[in-house]
Scaffold this motif. Structure first.
Motif: not given
Length: 92
Positions: A29-31, A48-55, A63-66
């Motif tokens: 969903a983030f992607r 469990v590790v989540s890694i998210v990168r943004w501009e 993204s979080f709101a979406t």
């Protein structure tokens, strides 16, 4: 300026597979949101590790709101053995 989030999640063993599937769904969903550069799920022996990168920080917030408005399950709950460790990063 690019920003990122690294979150360590500690699901109980009985919920690990379910939790990984949940994190993968959220990463997908983030992607799909504008400004998201990557979103991945990783494993270590205990987390469990989540890694998210943004501009940008603005893209992160959007993204979080979406993701929240999509009704995806991102809240901490009893399936996790201990609180999440979340680190926010800003590119140098």
């Amino acid at each position: 300026m690019k920003v990122a989030m690294v979150a360590h999640h500690y699901p109980h063993a009985a919920h690990r597979a379910e939790f990984i599937a949940r994190v993968q769904q959220i990463a997908e969903a983030f992607r799909g949101t504008p400004g998201c550069l990557s979103a991945e799920c990783w494993e270590s022996a205990d987390a469990v590790v989540s890694i998210v990168r943004w501009e940008s920080e603005e893209a992160s917030q959007t993204s979080f709101a979406t993701v929240l408005s999509a009704g995806l399950d991102i809240e901490f709950d009893a399936r996790e053995a201990r609180p999440r460790e979340i680190v926010r990063l800003t590119a140098c």
